[in-house]
Design a protein around this motif. Structure first.
Motif, mmCIF file in Angstrom:
data_model
loop_
_atom_site.group_PDB
_atom_site.id
_atom_site.type_symbol
_atom_site.label_atom_id
_atom_site.label_comp_id
_atom_site.label_asym_id
_atom_site.label_seq_id
_atom_site.Cartn_x
_atom_site.Cartn_y
_atom_site.Cartn_z
ATOM 1 N N UNK A 1 0.839 -1.207 0.000
ATOM 2 C CA UNK A 1 0.000 0.000 0.000
ATOM 3 C C UNK A 1 0.876 1.260 0.000
ATOM 4 N N UNK A 2 1.837 1.283 0.928
ATOM 5 C CA UNK A 2 2.690 2.472 1.054
ATOM 6 C C UNK A 2 3.482 2.722 -0.219
ATOM 7 N N UNK A 3 3.994 1.658 -0.801
ATOM 8 C CA UNK A 3 4.796 1.813 -2.013
ATOM 9 C C UNK A 3 3.925 2.280 -3.183
ATOM 10 N N UNK A 4 2.689 1.765 -3.270
ATOM 11 C CA UNK A 4 1.794 2.169 -4.353
ATOM 12 C C UNK A 4 1.415 3.642 -4.216
ATOM 13 N N UNK A 5 1.191 4.098 -2.970
ATOM 14 C CA UNK A 5 0.885 5.515 -2.744
ATOM 15 C C UNK A 5 2.092 6.373 -3.108
ATOM 16 N N UNK B 1 -4.363 7.829 -1.137
ATOM 17 C CA UNK B 1 -4.439 7.286 0.221
ATOM 18 C C UNK B 1 -5.837 6.792 0.560
ATOM 19 N N UNK B 2 -6.870 7.526 0.097
ATOM 20 C CA UNK B 2 -8.243 7.121 0.408
ATOM 21 C C UNK B 2 -8.567 5.773 -0.222
ATOM 22 N N UNK B 3 -8.205 5.628 -1.473
ATOM 23 C CA UNK B 3 -8.470 4.352 -2.154
ATOM 24 C C UNK B 3 -7.682 3.225 -1.509
ATOM 25 N N UNK C 1 -8.844 -0.709 0.692
ATOM 26 C CA UNK C 1 -8.504 -2.022 0.139
ATOM 27 C C UNK C 1 -8.329 -3.057 1.244
ATOM 28 N N UNK C 2 -8.837 -4.248 0.996
ATOM 29 C CA UNK C 2 -8.570 -5.365 1.897
ATOM 30 C C UNK C 2 -7.133 -5.821 1.701
ATOM 31 N N UNK C 3 -6.673 -6.726 2.559
ATOM 32 C CA UNK C 3 -5.291 -7.206 2.431
ATOM 33 C C UNK C 3 -5.081 -7.921 1.098
ATOM 34 N N UNK C 4 -6.066 -8.712 0.684
ATOM 35 C CA UNK C 4 -5.943 -9.418 -0.590
ATOM 36 C C UNK C 4 -5.909 -8.430 -1.747
ATOM 37 N N UNK C 5 -6.765 -7.375 -1.691
ATOM 38 C CA UNK C 5 -6.778 -6.370 -2.755
ATOM 39 C C UNK C 5 -5.489 -5.559 -2.755
ATOM 40 N N UNK C 6 -4.939 -5.297 -1.574
ATOM 41 C CA UNK C 6 -3.672 -4.560 -1.507
ATOM 42 C C UNK C 6 -2.539 -5.370 -2.128
ATOM 43 N N UNK C 7 -2.538 -6.678 -1.878
ATOM 44 C CA UNK C 7 -1.501 -7.529 -2.475
ATOM 45 C C UNK C 7 -1.589 -7.516 -3.996
ATOM 46 N N UNK D 1 -7.019 -1.931 -8.201
ATOM 47 C CA UNK D 1 -7.585 -1.361 -6.998
ATOM 48 C C UNK D 1 -8.889 -1.990 -6.572
ATOM 49 N N UNK D 2 -9.312 -3.069 -7.192
ATOM 50 C CA UNK D 2 -10.571 -3.733 -6.863
ATOM 51 C C UNK D 2 -11.549 -3.649 -8.010
ATOM 52 N N UNK D 3 -12.857 -3.702 -7.695
ATOM 53 C CA UNK D 3 -13.892 -3.661 -8.723
ATOM 54 C C UNK D 3 -13.933 -2.282 -9.372
ATOM 55 N N UNK D 4 -14.205 -2.256 -10.671
ATOM 56 C CA UNK D 4 -14.233 -1.016 -11.437
ATOM 57 C C UNK D 4 -15.377 -1.093 -12.440
ATOM 58 N N UNK D 5 -16.135 -0.002 -12.569
ATOM 59 C CA UNK D 5 -17.194 0.071 -13.560
ATOM 60 C C UNK D 5 -16.730 0.829 -14.789
#
Length: 657
Positions: free
Chosen positions: A445-449, A456-458, A462-468, A604-608
């Motif tokens: 997370x920190x590295x992606x930010x 940071x908000x997004x 994120x859950x741990x699985x989504x962060x990975x 980052x997870x689900x996206x529309x």
């Protein structure tokens, strides 16, 4: 492709497979010195490699393999596998694989490769010059006809050119799976066969029924090259002499000799034929064109049906279309079955790379493979080398800890890295796993930010699985400096893109502190790509059906502006939404009151993804991009629609990243 080139291709395919098998057996033998089966397998692989290379006049390489085989004889007699022998045999496999690479490139081995082979041969021979095994690796016909050959010549028909063979099978032939009588009976143009004992019979008390003591003399009315080709697997156990009578008919080239061998009784019983992969590729391309033509016919039939009233003719046309669709689909599947190859050759290429990378990183690794006999389409197998090599290097560089760190964590000093494959219904799963540190979601997370990949908000949502999963984002890297294997920001996103292009997907099984498994799921056979046609900005595009989680319609008043973006809520989940128009640079347009949305999974997870309209589903061959579009971000390839227009197929997750 010339016949000689076809024979060379066969050597390269078979040879690489044998090198891979030998590497597996050597690794198994290193783990358990008492692994007799692995030792026998290693011996058989080197023995077969030696015979195959002897057929192609490669005396230096053949001599090296002969010396390696001789060294293994000591192990078969009860000696243990010491580090020096293991290193030398590993070197032999590396040199052999490199030699095959040189042959495939149409080049000649350079001085460095020849010197490496010579040095290994000397070392394997216990420091002896090694000249004898190099000179004697390829059997040569003696100038003077020996007595045994002259005796066989009495069975020679007048005016007939024949070849005499003296075959003294190795004492361990039965244990290797050799059948000397079957080998002799399979020789082309067999005219005479004498079977006797090699030397005086042993005393009854010392008789060993598993010890081969045969001596076979054979007379063949066939070209010498054809006989040598048939004996390539036992070339070190035979003497071959040509006995001329009048004019000697020699084959034009090795291919003619190979054809005579293929016509032998053992080959005839197998009812098989070797077809070059280039020809299979041509047939597969024709089948793809047939699918496109069938789709064009479907389109024309749909237009005709719209103009004509329904009736018996329309129903008959629909029935015949359904039959044609089924036959074309079956034909596509049958050709796909012919293109299936095992993963053994691919997996066999990695032990050397893993060993070299681990040595450079100063890490101790126990590399294991499993599922090498699982089969995939050849196109998929050929495209997997780079993604798998990247995953293995990533595991060694980022996943596996240094020896002192592993000791401090209570782990064995030697890390375990495993490459495995197994079937899963109509798919094949390939896993690259390690018992290292795994992925730290907080650090990711920190590295992606820090790299600006998410805000940071997004990241906080994120859950741990989504962060990975953020490790698949383009430009992501945890390395603070550029190294030999990491730090350039070209990493896991390229793996996911490569798998998407093959119709597969990548998943993570992350166990922080315990290890990571990267799971690749691929179609077992080349299937026709199934896409959903969508419209944006007046243009039509394709989206792979497997990439679409669901489609639904969203009201404009359900969308909320968030900073510079937009989002809506579905099933209590906040889903960011992007316009496909904007992603493609097709201009802006006011949103209608209700519009269709595709949901996809991004880093980052689900996206529309908002589109202008949904179209039909299409099944057709997916062609890779070329020219100006090659490497275009977010573009998987193209396919032809029924009306002949090109449809670009998009990777929405990559475009949105």
């Amino acid at each position: 492709m010339t016949d000689d080139a076809e024979l060379l291709e066969a050597l390269l395919v078979e040879g690489r497979d044998l090198v891979g098998r030998a590497a597996e057996d050597l690794a198994e033998l290193a783990r358990g010195p008492d692994a007799r089966e692995a030792l026998d397998g290693l011996f058989r692989s080197l023995h077969t490699l030696k015979g195959s290379t002897a057929l192609f006049d490669l005396p230096v390489l053949t001599g090296l393999l002969h010396a390696a085989e001789s060294r293994l004889e000591g192990l078969r007699d009860g000696g243990g596998l010491d580090d020096e022998t293991a290193g030398d045999i590993t070197g032999v496999l590396d040199v052999t694989e490199t030699w095959f690479d040189v042959l495939e490139a149409g080049s000649e081995p350079g001085a460095t490769l020849l010197q490496a082979a010579a040095a290994l041969t000397v070392r394997l021979a216990g420091g002896a010059p090694g000249r004898d095994c190099l000179e004697n690796a390829v059997p040569k016909s003696p100038v003077n006809i020996p007595t045994w050959a002259a005796a066989l010549a009495r069975a020679q028909a007048p005016g007939e050119a024949v070849v005499a063979v003296r075959y003294r099978p190795d004492a361990e032939a039965y244990f290797r799976g050799d059948d000397p009588l079957a080998v002799a009976h399979a020789l082309p143009g067999l005219r005479a066969l004498e079977v006797g004992l090699d030397g005086a019979p042993p005393p009854k008390a010392a008789y060993d029924p598993f010890h081969c003591r045969l001596l076979l003399h054979v007379l063949c009315a066939a070209p010498e090259a054809a006989v040598r080709a048939a004996l390539r697997l036992v070339s070190d156990q035979v003497e071959v002499v040509r006995l001329d009578a009048g004019e000697t008919a020699e084959p034009a080239d090795l291919a003619e000799a190979a054809e005579e061998v293929e016509a032998g009784p053992l080959r005839a019983a197998a009812q098989t034929a070797r077809v070059s992969t280039a020809r299979l590729d041509d047939v597969a391309a024709l089948i793809d064109e047939l699918v496109i033509a069938k789709n064009a016919l479907d389109h024309a039939a749909a237009q005709l049906a719209a103009l004509a009233p329904p009736g018996a003719a329309a129903r008959d046309l629909a029935l015949r279309q359904a039959t044609l669709d089924r036959l074309v689909s079956d034909l596509h599947g049958a050709v796909g079955d012919l293109r299936m190859v095992s993963l053994r050759g691919l997996f066999g290429r990695f032990p050397r790379h893993v060993r070299e990378a681990a040595a450079r990183l100063g890490k101790t690794v126990d590399f294991q493979t499993a599922g090498q006999d699982v089969a995939l389409d050849k196109t998929v197998v050929d495209a997997l080398f780079e993604p798998l090599l990247h995953l293995l290097r990533n595991a060694l560089d980022h996943g596996v800890e240094a020896p002192d760190e592993r000791r401090g964590a209570g782990k064995p000093e030697a890390a375990r890295v495993r490459l495995a494959a197994y079937p899963a219904g109509e798919a094949v799963v390939i896993e690259v796993s390690d018992d290292g540190r795994g992925v730290d979601p907080a650090a990711v997370r920190d590295r992606a930010i820090e790299r600006g990949l998410v805000d940071e908000a997004t990241a906080g949502r994120l859950s741990e699985a989504e962060a990975a999963e953020l490790i698949f984002a383009a430009g992501f890297s945890t390395a603070r400096q550029v190294g030999e294997f990491s730090g350039r920001g070209v990493g896991m996103d390229s793996v996911r893109a490569a798998l998407a292009g093959l119709g597969g997907r990548v998943d993570l099984d992350n166990r922080p502190g315990e290890g990571l498994t990267v799971r690749l799921t691929l179609p077992a056979r080349t299937v026709l790509a199934r896409v959903l046609v969508v419209e944006a900005g007046g243009e039509r595009f394709g989206v792979p059906l497997e990439a679409v989680g669901e489609t639904h319609r969203v009201r404009a008043d359900e969308v909320t502006a968030i900073r510079a973006g937009r989002a809506y809520v579905r099933r209590d989940q906040v889903i960011p939404i992007l316009r496909l128009r904007a992603l493609l640079g097709l201009g802006e347009a006011p949103d209608p009151a209700v519009f269709p949305v595709l949901t996809v999974t991004a880093a980052g997870g689900a996206l529309g993804v908002q589109v202008d309209a949904l179209g039909e589903r299409l099944e057709a061959p997916l062609r890779p991009t070329s020219g100006l579009l090659k490497g275009f971000r977010g573009l998987l390839g193209s396919m032809l629609q029924g009306d002949g227009r090109i449809l670009l197929v998009l990777n929405l997750a990559e475009m949105a990243a």
